[in-house]
Design a protein around this motif. Structure first.
Motif, PDB file in Angstrom:
ATOM      1  N   THR A   1       1.074   2.176 -23.831  1.00 51.44           N
ATOM      2  CA  THR A   1       2.311   0.492 -22.733  1.00 51.44           C
ATOM      3  C   THR A   1       3.040   0.486 -23.705  1.00 51.44           C
ATOM      4  O   THR A   1       4.338  -0.349 -22.991  1.00 51.44           O
ATOM      5  CB  THR A   1       1.565   0.159 -21.796  1.00 51.44           C
ATOM      6  N   ILE A   2       2.174  -0.255 -24.308  1.00 51.62           N
ATOM      7  CA  ILE A   2       3.443  -1.343 -25.521  1.00 51.62           C
ATOM      8  C   ILE A   2       3.929  -0.248 -25.697  1.00 51.62           C
ATOM      9  O   ILE A   2       5.445  -0.312 -26.307  1.00 51.62           O
ATOM     10  CB  ILE A   2       2.333  -1.906 -26.300  1.00 51.62           C
ATOM     11  N   GLU A   3       3.727   1.010 -26.584  1.00 49.66           N
ATOM     12  CA  GLU A   3       4.835   2.109 -26.794  1.00 49.66           C
ATOM     13  C   GLU A   3       5.894   2.356 -26.475  1.00 49.66           C
ATOM     14  O   GLU A   3       6.872   2.555 -26.733  1.00 49.66           O
ATOM     15  CB  GLU A   3       3.879   3.700 -27.565  1.00 49.66           C
ATOM     16  N   LEU A   4       5.375   2.453 -24.951  1.00 46.90           N
ATOM     17  CA  LEU A   4       6.164   2.837 -23.682  1.00 46.90           C
ATOM     18  C   LEU A   4       7.373   2.182 -23.744  1.00 46.90           C
ATOM     19  O   LEU A   4       8.444   1.887 -23.663  1.00 46.90           O
ATOM     20  CB  LEU A   4       5.446   3.091 -22.616  1.00 46.90           C
ATOM     21  N   LEU A   5       7.316   1.012 -23.993  1.00 46.11           N
ATOM     22  CA  LEU A   5       7.957  -0.020 -23.231  1.00 46.11           C
ATOM     23  C   LEU A   5       8.896  -0.419 -24.576  1.00 46.11           C
ATOM     24  O   LEU A   5       9.837  -0.788 -24.999  1.00 46.11           O
ATOM     25  CB  LEU A   5       6.689  -1.672 -23.349  1.00 46.11           C
ATOM     26  N   LYS A   6       7.960  -0.211 -26.222  1.00 43.38           N
ATOM     27  CA  LYS A   6       9.090  -0.368 -27.013  1.00 43.38           C
ATOM     28  C   LYS A   6       9.594   0.748 -27.008  1.00 43.38           C
ATOM     29  O   LYS A   6      11.369   0.120 -27.901  1.00 43.38           O
ATOM     30  CB  LYS A   6       8.293  -0.437 -28.404  1.00 43.38           C
ATOM     31  N   GLN A   7       9.818   1.259 -26.908  1.00 44.13           N
ATOM     32  CA  GLN A   7      10.820   2.999 -26.678  1.00 44.13           C
ATOM     33  C   GLN A   7      12.203   2.600 -25.397  1.00 44.13           C
ATOM     34  O   GLN A   7      12.253   3.770 -25.427  1.00 44.13           O
ATOM     35  CB  GLN A   7       9.980   4.539 -26.656  1.00 44.13           C
ATOM     36  N   LYS A   8      10.868   1.840 -24.589  1.00 45.89           N
ATOM     37  CA  LYS A   8      12.286   1.280 -23.698  1.00 45.89           C
ATOM     38  C   LYS A   8      12.131   2.520 -22.278  1.00 45.89           C
ATOM     39  O   LYS A   8      12.873   3.014 -21.530  1.00 45.89           O
ATOM     40  CB  LYS A   8      13.499   1.040 -23.976  1.00 45.89           C
ATOM     41  N   GLN A   9      10.916   3.220 -22.228  1.00 48.72           N
ATOM     42  CA  GLN A   9      10.339   3.877 -21.665  1.00 48.72           C
ATOM     43  C   GLN A   9      10.468   3.960 -20.280  1.00 48.72           C
ATOM     44  O   GLN A   9       9.115   3.912 -19.882  1.00 48.72           O
ATOM     45  CB  GLN A   9       9.866   5.135 -22.719  1.00 48.72           C
ATOM     46  N   PHE A  10      10.206   3.039 -19.221  1.00 58.27           N
ATOM     47  CA  PHE A  10      10.228   1.995 -18.755  1.00 58.27           C
ATOM     48  C   PHE A  10       9.608   3.044 -17.638  1.00 58.27           C
ATOM     49  O   PHE A  10       8.959   2.622 -16.633  1.00 58.27           O
ATOM     50  CB  PHE A  10      11.416   1.391 -18.039  1.00 58.27           C
ATOM     51  N   ASN A  11      10.708   4.563 -16.909  1.00 53.32           N
ATOM     52  CA  ASN A  11      10.291   5.014 -15.843  1.00 53.32           C
ATOM     53  C   ASN A  11       9.564   5.971 -15.950  1.00 53.32           C
ATOM     54  O   ASN A  11       8.160   6.377 -14.911  1.00 53.32           O
ATOM     55  CB  ASN A  11      11.269   5.942 -15.531  1.00 53.32           C
ATOM     56  N   GLN A  12       7.802   6.030 -17.138  1.00 59.29           N
ATOM     57  CA  GLN A  12       6.824   6.215 -17.815  1.00 59.29           C
ATOM     58  C   GLN A  12       5.830   5.328 -17.526  1.00 59.29           C
ATOM     59  O   GLN A  12       4.607   5.650 -17.386  1.00 59.29           O
ATOM     60  CB  GLN A  12       6.900   6.970 -18.861  1.00 59.29           C
ATOM     61  N   LEU A  13       6.078   4.181 -17.069  1.00 59.46           N
ATOM     62  CA  LEU A  13       5.443   3.411 -17.504  1.00 59.46           C
ATOM     63  C   LEU A  13       4.588   3.509 -16.013  1.00 59.46           C
ATOM     64  O   LEU A  13       4.853   4.182 -15.430  1.00 59.46           O
ATOM     65  CB  LEU A  13       5.120   1.914 -17.562  1.00 59.46           C
ATOM     66  N   ASP A  14       3.237   2.874 -16.195  1.00 61.42           N
ATOM     67  CA  ASP A  14       1.582   2.414 -14.705  1.00 61.42           C
ATOM     68  C   ASP A  14       2.034   1.402 -15.148  1.00 61.42           C
ATOM     69  O   ASP A  14       1.848   0.732 -14.999  1.00 61.42           O
ATOM     70  CB  ASP A  14       0.482   2.607 -15.921  1.00 61.42           C
ATOM     71  N   VAL A  15       3.205   1.801 -13.645  1.00 63.99           N
ATOM     72  CA  VAL A  15       3.432   0.136 -13.832  1.00 63.99           C
ATOM     73  C   VAL A  15       3.020  -1.055 -12.847  1.00 63.99           C
ATOM     74  O   VAL A  15       2.552  -1.934 -12.135  1.00 63.99           O
ATOM     75  CB  VAL A  15       4.686   0.132 -12.538  1.00 63.99           C
ATOM     76  N   GLU A  16       1.754   0.019 -11.518  1.00 66.28           N
ATOM     77  CA  GLU A  16       0.748  -1.286 -10.978  1.00 66.28           C
ATOM     78  C   GLU A  16      -0.830  -1.580 -11.770  1.00 66.28           C
ATOM     79  O   GLU A  16      -0.344  -2.777 -11.032  1.00 66.28           O
ATOM     80  CB  GLU A  16       0.077   0.354  -9.605  1.00 66.28           C
ATOM     81  N   ASN A  17      -0.809  -0.285 -12.800  1.00 66.33           N
ATOM     82  CA  ASN A  17      -2.219  -1.556 -13.674  1.00 66.33           C
ATOM     83  C   ASN A  17      -1.297  -2.316 -14.559  1.00 66.33           C
ATOM     84  O   ASN A  17      -2.476  -2.985 -14.746  1.00 66.33           O
ATOM     85  CB  ASN A  17      -2.913  -0.219 -13.824  1.00 66.33           C
ATOM     86  N   LEU A  18      -0.083  -1.976 -15.236  1.00 61.04           N
ATOM     87  CA  LEU A  18       0.637  -3.038 -15.427  1.00 61.04           C
ATOM     88  C   LEU A  18       1.487  -4.440 -15.345  1.00 61.04           C
ATOM     89  O   LEU A  18       0.166  -5.804 -15.937  1.00 61.04           O
ATOM     90  CB  LEU A  18       1.935  -2.626 -16.176  1.00 61.04           C
ATOM     91  N   ILE A  19       1.614  -4.159 -13.943  1.00 56.23           N
ATOM     92  CA  ILE A  19       1.639  -5.199 -13.017  1.00 56.23           C
ATOM     93  C   ILE A  19      -0.060  -6.636 -13.144  1.00 56.23           C
ATOM     94  O   ILE A  19      -0.044  -7.971 -13.652  1.00 56.23           O
ATOM     95  CB  ILE A  19       1.857  -5.110 -11.153  1.00 56.23           C
ATOM     96  N   GLU A  20      -1.100  -5.737 -12.738  1.00 54.45           N
ATOM     97  CA  GLU A  20      -2.751  -6.140 -12.712  1.00 54.45           C
ATOM     98  C   GLU A  20      -2.572  -6.503 -13.761  1.00 54.45           C
ATOM     99  O   GLU A  20      -3.166  -7.874 -13.629  1.00 54.45           O
ATOM    100  CB  GLU A  20      -2.979  -4.838 -12.517  1.00 54.45           C
ATOM    101  N   GLU A  21      -2.680  -5.943 -15.052  1.00 55.16           N
ATOM    102  CA  GLU A  21      -2.740  -7.063 -16.107  1.00 55.16           C
ATOM    103  C   GLU A  21      -2.474  -8.041 -16.511  1.00 55.16           C
ATOM    104  O   GLU A  21      -2.792  -8.950 -17.372  1.00 55.16           O
ATOM    105  CB  GLU A  21      -2.862  -5.246 -17.122  1.00 55.16           C
ATOM    106  N   LEU A  22      -0.693  -8.300 -16.450  1.00 53.04           N
ATOM    107  CA  LEU A  22      -0.090  -9.426 -16.213  1.00 53.04           C
ATOM    108  C   LEU A  22      -0.986 -10.569 -15.895  1.00 53.04           C
ATOM    109  O   LEU A  22      -0.992 -11.770 -15.710  1.00 53.04           O
ATOM    110  CB  LEU A  22       1.153  -8.988 -16.558  1.00 53.04           C
ATOM    111  N   ILE A  23      -0.898 -10.166 -14.289  1.00 53.46           N
ATOM    112  CA  ILE A  23      -1.855 -11.235 -13.632  1.00 53.46           C
ATOM    113  C   ILE A  23      -3.406 -11.664 -14.309  1.00 53.46           C
ATOM    114  O   ILE A  23      -3.453 -13.257 -14.399  1.00 53.46           O
ATOM    115  CB  ILE A  23      -1.933 -10.842 -11.831  1.00 53.46           C
ATOM    116  N   ARG A  24      -3.655 -10.908 -14.430  1.00 53.57           N
ATOM    117  CA  ARG A  24      -5.282 -11.240 -15.414  1.00 53.57           C
ATOM    118  C   ARG A  24      -5.456 -12.055 -16.385  1.00 53.57           C
ATOM    119  O   ARG A  24      -5.617 -13.075 -16.514  1.00 53.57           O
ATOM    120  CB  ARG A  24      -5.865  -9.654 -15.329  1.00 53.57           C
TER     121      ARG A  24
END
Length: 150
Positions: free
Chosen positions: A22-45
């Motif tokens: 996920t960090i690598e995808l963010l660094k590469q600005k490949q936002f469309n390939q992110l697992d957004v649901e779990n990313l949101i869950e992790e940020l909340i946690r």
């Protein structure tokens, strides 16, 4: 789409590798390939975890300040230990703080204080007469602040 699906599957099997990917995808600005649901869950946690950790450090600081200030029967045997604990928890809290976290801790200071008072009263059988936290956030975070002896 298969990367996203694979990332979602990875989340269930290897959360550390999921995080690295996920960090690598963010660094590469490949936002469309992110697992957004779990990313949101992790940020909340992550936010809840940081707040809980901050409250825990703050509670421990208050507990030891109260012990130092009020538990006179044990003062001579334990004051150095309590001061050491205060310094350690302040160090940990100050290394953990952000402006946002300070604001949230300030908002919940009275609740954290009451839980510290409850613990001290059970541990010592003392009655702490002050209903409102006698320490400011500035004092609680100040490495040199100690309460005046009663």
């Amino acid at each position: 789409m298969t990367i996203t699906t694979n990332l979602k599957q990875l989340y269930d099997t290897d959360d550390n590798l999921w995080l690295e990917e996920t960090i690598e995808l963010l660094k590469q600005k490949q936002f469309n390939q992110l697992d957004v649901e779990n990313l949101i869950e992790e940020l909340i946690r992550w936010g809840k975890r940081d707040l809980a950790k901050g409250k825990s450090f703050l509670r421990q600081i208050i507990i030891h300040l109260l012990l130092l200030q009020y538990w006179q029967v044990e003062y001579d045997k334990n004051y150095r230990h309590w001061i050491g604990e205060i310094k350690t928890f302040r160090y940990d809290l100050n290394n953990h703080l952000t402006t946002n976290l300070i604001n949230k801790l300030q908002e919940d200071l009275e609740n954290v204080y009451q839980s510290a008072v409850d613990f001290v009263q059970i541990k010592t059988d003392l009655t702490i007469s002050t209903e409102k936290c006698p320490y400011t956030m500035t004092q609680l975070l100040d490495n040199s602040y100690l309460p005046i002896e009663q």
